[in-house]
Design a protein around this motif. Structure first.
Motif, PDB file in Angstrom:
ATOM      1  N   LEU A   1      -5.406  35.253 -14.366  1.00  0.00           N
ATOM      2  CA  LEU A   1      -4.046  34.994 -14.820  1.00  0.00           C
ATOM      3  C   LEU A   1      -3.566  33.608 -14.381  1.00  0.00           C
ATOM      4  CD1 LEU A   1      -2.524  38.515 -14.169  1.00  0.00           C
ATOM      5  CD2 LEU A   1      -3.058  37.478 -16.392  1.00  0.00           C
ATOM      6  N   ALA A   2      -3.961  33.177 -13.194  1.00  0.00           N
ATOM      7  CA  ALA A   2      -3.593  31.840 -12.732  1.00  0.00           C
ATOM      8  C   ALA A   2      -4.256  30.760 -13.593  1.00  0.00           C
ATOM      9  CB  ALA A   2      -3.965  31.668 -11.266  1.00  0.00           C
ATOM     10  N   VAL A   3      -5.500  30.994 -13.987  1.00  0.00           N
ATOM     11  CA  VAL A   3      -6.184  30.043 -14.872  1.00  0.00           C
ATOM     12  C   VAL A   3      -5.484  29.995 -16.231  1.00  0.00           C
ATOM     13  CG1 VAL A   3      -8.344  29.613 -16.138  1.00  0.00           C
ATOM     14  CG2 VAL A   3      -8.402  30.193 -13.699  1.00  0.00           C
ATOM     15  N   ALA A   4      -5.113  31.164 -16.750  1.00  0.00           N
ATOM     16  CA  ALA A   4      -4.378  31.190 -18.024  1.00  0.00           C
ATOM     17  C   ALA A   4      -3.047  30.456 -17.882  1.00  0.00           C
ATOM     18  CB  ALA A   4      -4.148  32.638 -18.459  1.00  0.00           C
ATOM     19  N   ASP A   5      -2.389  30.609 -16.747  1.00  0.00           N
ATOM     20  CA  ASP A   5      -1.133  29.909 -16.484  1.00  0.00           C
ATOM     21  C   ASP A   5      -1.370  28.401 -16.443  1.00  0.00           C
ATOM     22  OD1 ASP A   5       1.646  30.257 -16.069  1.00  0.00           O
ATOM     23  OD2 ASP A   5       1.387  29.860 -13.924  1.00  0.00           O
ATOM     24  N   HIS A   6      -2.452  27.999 -15.809  1.00  0.00           N
ATOM     25  CA  HIS A   6      -2.807  26.581 -15.755  1.00  0.00           C
ATOM     26  C   HIS A   6      -2.946  26.013 -17.169  1.00  0.00           C
ATOM     27  CE1 HIS A   6      -5.079  22.907 -15.063  1.00  0.00           C
ATOM     28  NE2 HIS A   6      -6.017  23.393 -15.850  1.00  0.00           N
ATOM     29  N   LEU A   7      -3.637  26.740 -18.027  1.00  0.00           N
ATOM     30  CA  LEU A   7      -3.827  26.268 -19.404  1.00  0.00           C
ATOM     31  C   LEU A   7      -2.495  26.190 -20.143  1.00  0.00           C
ATOM     32  CD1 LEU A   7      -7.087  28.225 -20.289  1.00  0.00           C
ATOM     33  CD2 LEU A   7      -6.860  25.795 -19.701  1.00  0.00           C
ATOM     34  N   ALA A   8      -1.640  27.180 -19.954  1.00  0.00           N
ATOM     35  CA  ALA A   8      -0.335  27.183 -20.620  1.00  0.00           C
ATOM     36  C   ALA A   8       0.533  26.023 -20.137  1.00  0.00           C
ATOM     37  CB  ALA A   8       0.374  28.512 -20.374  1.00  0.00           C
ATOM     38  N   ILE A   9       0.493  25.717 -18.866  1.00  0.00           N
ATOM     39  CA  ILE A   9       1.255  24.587 -18.328  1.00  0.00           C
ATOM     40  C   ILE A   9       0.699  23.283 -18.872  1.00  0.00           C
ATOM     41  CG2 ILE A   9       1.790  23.316 -16.212  1.00  0.00           C
ATOM     42  CD1 ILE A   9       1.789  26.081 -14.773  1.00  0.00           C
ATOM     43  N   ARG A  10      -0.625  23.171 -18.898  1.00  0.00           N
ATOM     44  CA  ARG A  10      -1.269  21.939 -19.336  1.00  0.00           C
ATOM     45  C   ARG A  10      -0.941  21.588 -20.786  1.00  0.00           C
ATOM     46  NH1 ARG A  10      -7.541  21.641 -19.078  1.00  0.00           N
ATOM     47  NH2 ARG A  10      -7.372  22.056 -21.284  1.00  0.00           N
ATOM     48  N   VAL A  11      -0.864  22.597 -21.656  1.00  0.00           N
ATOM     49  CA  VAL A  11      -0.572  22.299 -23.064  1.00  0.00           C
ATOM     50  C   VAL A  11       0.932  22.308 -23.353  1.00  0.00           C
ATOM     51  CG1 VAL A  11      -2.815  23.116 -23.869  1.00  0.00           C
ATOM     52  CG2 VAL A  11      -0.881  24.687 -23.856  1.00  0.00           C
ATOM     53  N   GLY A  12       1.742  22.538 -22.332  1.00  0.00           N
ATOM     54  CA  GLY A  12       3.182  22.429 -22.504  1.00  0.00           C
ATOM     55  C   GLY A  12       3.885  23.677 -22.991  1.00  0.00           C
ATOM     56  N   ILE A  13       3.244  24.832 -22.912  1.00  0.00           N
ATOM     57  CA  ILE A  13       3.885  26.079 -23.326  1.00  0.00           C
ATOM     58  C   ILE A  13       5.058  26.383 -22.417  1.00  0.00           C
ATOM     59  CG2 ILE A  13       3.584  28.578 -23.527  1.00  0.00           C
ATOM     60  CD1 ILE A  13       0.743  27.999 -24.539  1.00  0.00           C
ATOM     61  N   TRP A  14       4.915  26.128 -21.110  1.00  0.00           N
ATOM     62  CA  TRP A  14       6.040  26.268 -20.192  1.00  0.00           C
ATOM     63  C   TRP A  14       5.849  25.377 -18.982  1.00  0.00           C
ATOM     64  CZ3 TRP A  14       3.444  31.181 -20.814  1.00  0.00           C
ATOM     65  CH2 TRP A  14       2.565  31.490 -19.794  1.00  0.00           C
TER      66      TRP A  14
END
Length: 115
Positions: free
Chosen positions: A53-66
């Protein structure tokens, strides 16, 4: 304290701390001498899921989702993810794993009582 960079951490432990302590107490009480083995079986899957889940969060932050508001967390990042967010995922996964363990214990007690 809630308007400081400690806000997320304080809320996280105020929310998760009591539940985790209760769950750990119940696991130790129910499994007694086997509680160490049970915890060694429960904790690794929780860490794997929390890390996923932390890796998924990292990806979401990186692409600007949140993103996260400045000044509401400590400012410590691991791979671009705030430390508090990683702890949130790990603690939540641990609560789910312990909850399933306790549910299994409840079912086994129930089955033992049924004639």
């Amino acid at each position: 304290m809630m308007e400081t960079r400690w806000a997320y951490m304080v809320h996280l432990f105020a929310w998760a701390g009591p539940i985790l302590l209760l769950q750990l107490g119940l696991v130790v009480h129910h499994y007694r001498e086997r509680s160490g083995a049970v915890l060694r079986a429960v904790i690794p899957p929780a860490l794997v899921v929390g890390t996923y889940l932390a890796v998924a969060d990292h990806l979401a932050i990186r692409v600007g989702i949140w993103n996260f508001g400045e000044g509401r967390h400590l400012g410590v990042y691991v791979a671009g993810v705030p430390l508090e967010e990683i702890l949130f995922f790990l603690l939540t996964s641990l609560m789910v794993s312990l909850g399933l363990t306790l549910f299994t214990a409840l079912l086994s007690r129930r089955e033992a009582r049924v004639p």
